[in-house]
Design a protein around this motif. Structure first.
Motif, PDB file in Angstrom:
ATOM      1  N   VAL A 297       4.819  12.084  12.249  1.00  0.00           N
ATOM      2  CA  VAL A 297       3.366  11.987  12.468  1.00  0.00           C
ATOM      3  C   VAL A 297       3.034  11.670  13.928  1.00  0.00           C
ATOM      4  N   LEU A 298       3.952  10.996  14.630  1.00  0.00           N
ATOM      5  CA  LEU A 298       3.684  10.698  16.044  1.00  0.00           C
ATOM      6  C   LEU A 298       3.607  11.969  16.881  1.00  0.00           C
ATOM      7  N   ALA A 299       4.356  12.970  16.484  1.00  0.00           N
ATOM      8  CA  ALA A 299       4.308  14.231  17.230  1.00  0.00           C
ATOM      9  C   ALA A 299       2.877  14.758  17.265  1.00  0.00           C
ATOM     10  N   TYR A 300       2.172  14.622  16.146  1.00  0.00           N
ATOM     11  CA  TYR A 300       0.772  15.054  16.087  1.00  0.00           C
ATOM     12  C   TYR A 300      -0.134  14.110  16.865  1.00  0.00           C
ATOM     13  N   TYR A 301       0.007  12.797  16.627  1.00  0.00           N
ATOM     14  CA  TYR A 301      -0.895  11.843  17.277  1.00  0.00           C
ATOM     15  C   TYR A 301      -0.708  11.811  18.795  1.00  0.00           C
ATOM     16  N   ASP A 302       0.531  11.960  19.255  1.00  0.00           N
ATOM     17  CA  ASP A 302       0.762  11.983  20.700  1.00  0.00           C
ATOM     18  C   ASP A 302       0.118  13.212  21.341  1.00  0.00           C
ATOM     19  N   LYS A 303       0.231  14.333  20.657  1.00  0.00           N
ATOM     20  CA  LYS A 303      -0.380  15.561  21.176  1.00  0.00           C
ATOM     21  C   LYS A 303      -1.901  15.414  21.232  1.00  0.00           C
ATOM     22  N   THR A 304      -2.481  14.840  20.181  1.00  0.00           N
ATOM     23  CA  THR A 304      -3.931  14.641  20.140  1.00  0.00           C
ATOM     24  C   THR A 304      -4.380  13.702  21.249  1.00  0.00           C
ATOM     25  N   TYR A 305      -3.624  12.614  21.464  1.00  0.00           N
ATOM     26  CA  TYR A 305      -4.009  11.648  22.492  1.00  0.00           C
ATOM     27  C   TYR A 305      -3.904  12.279  23.882  1.00  0.00           C
ATOM     28  N   THR A 306      -2.861  13.060  24.103  1.00  0.00           N
ATOM     29  CA  THR A 306      -2.688  13.718  25.399  1.00  0.00           C
ATOM     30  C   THR A 306      -3.832  14.689  25.679  1.00  0.00           C
ATOM     31  N   THR A 307      -4.274  15.395  24.648  1.00  0.00           N
ATOM     32  CA  THR A 307      -5.401  16.310  24.808  1.00  0.00           C
ATOM     33  C   THR A 307      -6.644  15.563  25.261  1.00  0.00           C
ATOM     34  N   GLY A 308      -6.911  14.419  24.633  1.00  0.00           N
ATOM     35  CA  GLY A 308      -8.067  13.615  25.023  1.00  0.00           C
ATOM     36  C   GLY A 308      -7.920  13.044  26.426  1.00  0.00           C
ATOM     37  N   LEU A 309      -6.694  12.652  26.770  1.00  0.00           N
ATOM     38  CA  LEU A 309      -6.428  12.086  28.092  1.00  0.00           C
ATOM     39  C   LEU A 309      -6.663  13.125  29.186  1.00  0.00           C
ATOM     40  N   ASN A 310      -6.315  14.352  28.898  1.00  0.00           N
ATOM     41  CA  ASN A 310      -6.465  15.426  29.887  1.00  0.00           C
ATOM     42  C   ASN A 310      -7.932  15.755  30.193  1.00  0.00           C
ATOM     43  N   LYS A 311      -8.842  15.263  29.362  1.00  0.00           N
ATOM     44  CA  LYS A 311     -10.264  15.495  29.614  1.00  0.00           C
ATOM     45  C   LYS A 311     -10.852  14.466  30.575  1.00  0.00           C
ATOM     46  N   ARG A 312     -10.058  13.455  30.908  1.00  0.00           N
ATOM     47  CA  ARG A 312     -10.495  12.456  31.872  1.00  0.00           C
ATOM     48  C   ARG A 312     -10.118  12.890  33.295  1.00  0.00           C
ATOM     49  N   LYS A 313     -10.814  12.331  34.265  1.00  0.00           N
ATOM     50  CA  LYS A 313     -10.455  12.585  35.656  1.00  0.00           C
ATOM     51  C   LYS A 313      -9.128  11.883  35.955  1.00  0.00           C
ATOM     52  N   PRO A 314      -8.144  12.603  36.503  1.00  0.00           N
ATOM     53  CA  PRO A 314      -6.819  11.992  36.756  1.00  0.00           C
ATOM     54  C   PRO A 314      -6.897  10.725  37.600  1.00  0.00           C
ATOM     55  N   GLU A 315      -7.815  10.686  38.557  1.00  0.00           N
ATOM     56  CA  GLU A 315      -7.901   9.512  39.438  1.00  0.00           C
ATOM     57  C   GLU A 315      -8.437   8.276  38.722  1.00  0.00           C
ATOM     58  N   SER A 316      -8.975   8.454  37.494  1.00  0.00           N
ATOM     59  CA  SER A 316      -9.496   7.310  36.746  1.00  0.00           C
ATOM     60  C   SER A 316      -8.453   6.729  35.792  1.00  0.00           C
TER      61      SER A 316
END
Length: 343
Positions: A297-316
């Motif tokens: 299940v972590l494979a799914y949750y990690d992918k989902t979290y990374t997707t959300g993280l990528n929507k943030r500005k990298p410098e933040s």
């Protein structure tokens, strides 16, 4: 004596005064001012009778019916109020500061209570609560993959004197398909908002406020959009914990839960996990291979979290490596990183 008072003035009173909500049990269960006590002047059915009479016959007949229904209840109302406020200082409200709270205020005043009557009633509290989400707050977001110990770090930060809004505690949910942990019951959306608004009101606006990185929804509860938008643009401190430690921690936590509950929750996300991963995860639950289950299940949750993280500005985003074994040390590392980010 009866005094009318605005909800914001009541909430800012230095000396706390017990608040009585005279609405029906059903209204109270849907949403209340945090900390309020319920002394319903009408039962759920009685309120329907009075409301129907008001609409079909008129105001005066509805008032007479109200007195008929409550005739032998008044001494009981006063006795309940004395248990709640033995000092005989009390605040009251109904839905919008109308006849119900007015009648109760009259009775309490007659008995000798000092009564504060909330102008506009609960309706004004709701209006006030929704306004809190539009204000600007000095938010700092704590993020990290599932199993990183974010909630425990937040709790440690609070113990160290930091201002913390624990959204998962307010929502009574840990944010995943398994988030109720088979024991927590979520408040209504209205109550979630009421509780959050009051916590925001109590903050010192000159000091940082820590919140955990969350999606817009926590279980079935939705973070107010204007507040969530602030969370998405705030600086995020992302704790990074070794994968094997995350798996071990979650396996221990989930291993204590009922297996049927885990299977049911896993089945709910089968479209996102995929049929094969879902089947593998359920087999691992049934065979008590908890670390294997968590890995699937972590494979799914990690992918989902990374997707959300990528929507943030990298410098933040500021990453912090922690070991996850010493929460006090991890919290200190987070605070050090925040302090360094100011310089």
């Amino acid at each position: 004596m009866i005094r009318s008072i605005a909800i914001q003035d009541f909430l800012s009173m230095q000396e706390p005064v017990p608040l009585i909500d005279v609405r029906t049990p059903a209204e109270f269960a849907q949403g209340k001012v945090p900390g309020a006590f319920n002394i319903p002047i009408f039962t759920n059915d009685e309120r329907v009778q009075v409301g129907t009479t008001y609409k079909q016959i008129g105001r005066e007949q509805a008032i007479l019916l109200g007195f008929d229904l409550t005739g032998n209840k008044w001494s009981g109302f006063i006795k309940q109020a004395l248990e709640i406020a033995p000092g005989k200082k009390i605040a009251l409200h109904c839905w919008r500061g109308g006849m119900r709270s007015g009648a109760m205020a009259w009775a309490f005043d007659l008995y000798g209570f000092e009564v504060y009557l909330i102008s506009g009633g609960y309706k004004n509290y709701r209006r006030w609560a929704l306004e809190q989400f539009k204000k600007s707050y000095p938010l700092t977001v704590l993020g990290g993959m599932t199993g990183s110990g974010k909630t425990r770090i937040l709790q440690q930060l609070q113990a160290m004197g930091e201002q913390v809004i624990d959204l998962e505690a307010l929502a009574q949910h840990q944010g995943s398909s398994y988030g109720t942990m088979n024991k927590m019951v979520q408040p209504t959306q209205e109550q979630f908002e009421n509780n959050l608004a009051l916590q925001l009101h109590l903050l010192n606006p000159e000091r940082p406020v820590w919140v955990e990185d969350e999606s817009l929804t926590i279980g079935k509860r939705c973070i107010p959009k204007t507040f969530w938008d602030q969370m998405r643009t705030a600086c995020l401190f992302k704790v990074e914990v070794p994968l094997n430690h995350r798996i071990t921690t979650l396996a221990q936590e989930y291993g204590e839960l009922d297996k049927d509950f885990l299977v049911e929750c896993t089945e709910r996300i089968w479209k996102r996990l995929g049929p094969e991963q879902t089947r593998n995860a359920i087999n691992a639950i049934r065979e008590n291979r908890m670390e294997d289950f968590v890995s699937y299940v972590l494979a799914y949750y990690d992918k989902t979290y990374t997707t959300g993280l990528n929507k943030r500005k990298p410098e933040s985003i500021i990453s912090i490596r922690v070991n996850g074994k010493d929460i006090a040390a991890d919290a200190a590392s987070v605070l050090a990183a925040k302090h360094h980010s100011k310089n």
